[in-house]
Design an enzyme around this catalytic site. Sequence first.
Site, mmCIF file in Angstrom:
data_model
loop_
_atom_site.group_PDB
_atom_site.id
_atom_site.type_symbol
_atom_site.label_atom_id
_atom_site.label_comp_id
_atom_site.label_asym_id
_atom_site.label_seq_id
_atom_site.Cartn_x
_atom_site.Cartn_y
_atom_site.Cartn_z
ATOM 1 N N SER A 227 -37.559 -35.619 20.058
ATOM 2 C CA SER A 227 -37.807 -34.694 21.069
ATOM 3 C C SER A 227 -36.756 -34.839 22.189
ATOM 4 C CB SER A 227 -39.036 -34.815 21.659
ATOM 5 O OG SER A 227 -39.079 -36.068 22.425
ATOM 6 N N LYS A 228 -36.519 -34.316 23.131
ATOM 7 C CA LYS A 228 -35.477 -34.627 23.833
ATOM 8 C C LYS A 228 -35.502 -35.833 24.798
ATOM 9 C CE LYS A 228 -36.525 -30.759 27.170
ATOM 10 N NZ LYS A 228 -37.225 -29.811 26.354
ATOM 11 N N ARG A 229 -37.037 -36.232 24.811
ATOM 12 C CA ARG A 229 -37.272 -37.236 25.629
ATOM 13 C C ARG A 229 -36.808 -38.781 24.922
ATOM 14 N NH1 ARG A 229 -40.875 -33.543 26.654
ATOM 15 N NH2 ARG A 229 -41.855 -33.999 24.523
#
Length: 454
Positions: A227-229
Amino acid sequence: MSQVRVRFAPSPTGFFHIGSARTALFNWLYARHTGGAFVLRIEDTDTERNTPEALQALLDGMRWLGLDWDEGPEVGGDYGPYFQSERQAIYEEYLAKLTAAGRTYEKDGAVYFKLIGERYTEFDKYKNAELEKVRTEPVVVEDAIRGRVERAVEQDFVIRRSNGDFGFHFVNVVDDICMAITHVIRGEDHLSNTARHVELYRAFGVTPPVFAHIPLILKSDGKGKMSKRESGALIEEYVSRHFLAQAVRNYLCLLGWNPKDDSEVMPIAEIIERFDFPGINKDGARFDEQKLAHINTEYLRALPIETFTHLAAPVLVSAGLIDESTDEDYLQSVLALCQPKARDLASMPELVATFFSDTVEVDAAARERVYKKGDPAARLGELLPALEALDDWSEAGLEATFGQVAETNGQKPTAYFPITRLAVSGQGGGVPLFGLLAVLGKEKVLSRAKAHGA
Ligand code: GLU
């Protein structure tokens, strides 16, 4: 076959996720491999998220990675406009075509695409309602990566929302038709949309493009999608950590594509030549930050010294180690010495600090290790007069001097190394010793050696 035309069709959100970057890269590679055109189309129908800043971040990221587009924003082309927000008239026209063919209807203000097939109703326990379904001829896609994929679309779907906005499936297909796209290379997460897209192509009487669904990028533990996290998920991070763009690009090529012979570090021209669909894996590609760091190190060490200096200098300026008054020859010889030991540009200040500071900070652990063995102070005492008398202050001259001092005192030359390094740099390791002394210069070496333990 006519010219290959592929496209990268992002919806800019302000960040350039490595998954998007990899999709852009695979399209670019395929275009360059086939001599086709790489189109950049901005799917900016979500006006709240698709700001000018978000677009800029995307274009910057693409340019940083060296993914030049043949048609699209700031470049133009014969198939524009390349922003969906500017293509309303085209969508109206295509909607009119579907309507004229009897393939649309309106319900509650929205426009639906009408499937062909026997209609029946079914109770949906999640929605707790009767749903109208359609028995359609299943769609068969010969995916260039996944092979034969068969799926049926069972429900009419919205192509224009009640607020007037056109839906994703519709604009995506209309644009691919209008832009004469021959191959749709995109993430596997879109596979479930493809059957709907093919239904639209059929309704327009257009042969669908070749579909190639590329594997998802998974977290390093293989558990779930990156994910972008996740750390390392955004291209911006690599820019700010001074990674080399070519190294990041090289690594991304390996995320889902396999050159089949364990090659990793490869010039982009070679990758372009070898890249093709059969080399793309079906399974998810595990993100491996260590491998990326390793490839970055290899690129860094292989740079011509001028390029390396050009890239390292600003990092050293920011760290306050050098400024305009720094002697260029000195800087260059320091960097030439340190380049083979460089891990990444961000850690360069640490590696070269001793060459640009006036004092030596002795590392306590290193000191303890050095003083545990033999009589280092005596060795330093024996060495100093010989160094003072040395005129040929070169690596060879230094090596000869250490040899002579060792012989005179019945020692091995290595008995002099740890204490000299400690006195001069404060460290227990680092660049090769004679290089360190030669580059640092006689004056600094002598004053540091005399100051040691004083
Ligand atoms: N805008 C879509 C996305 O960013 C494009 C999907 C496609 O490539 O067809 O996922």
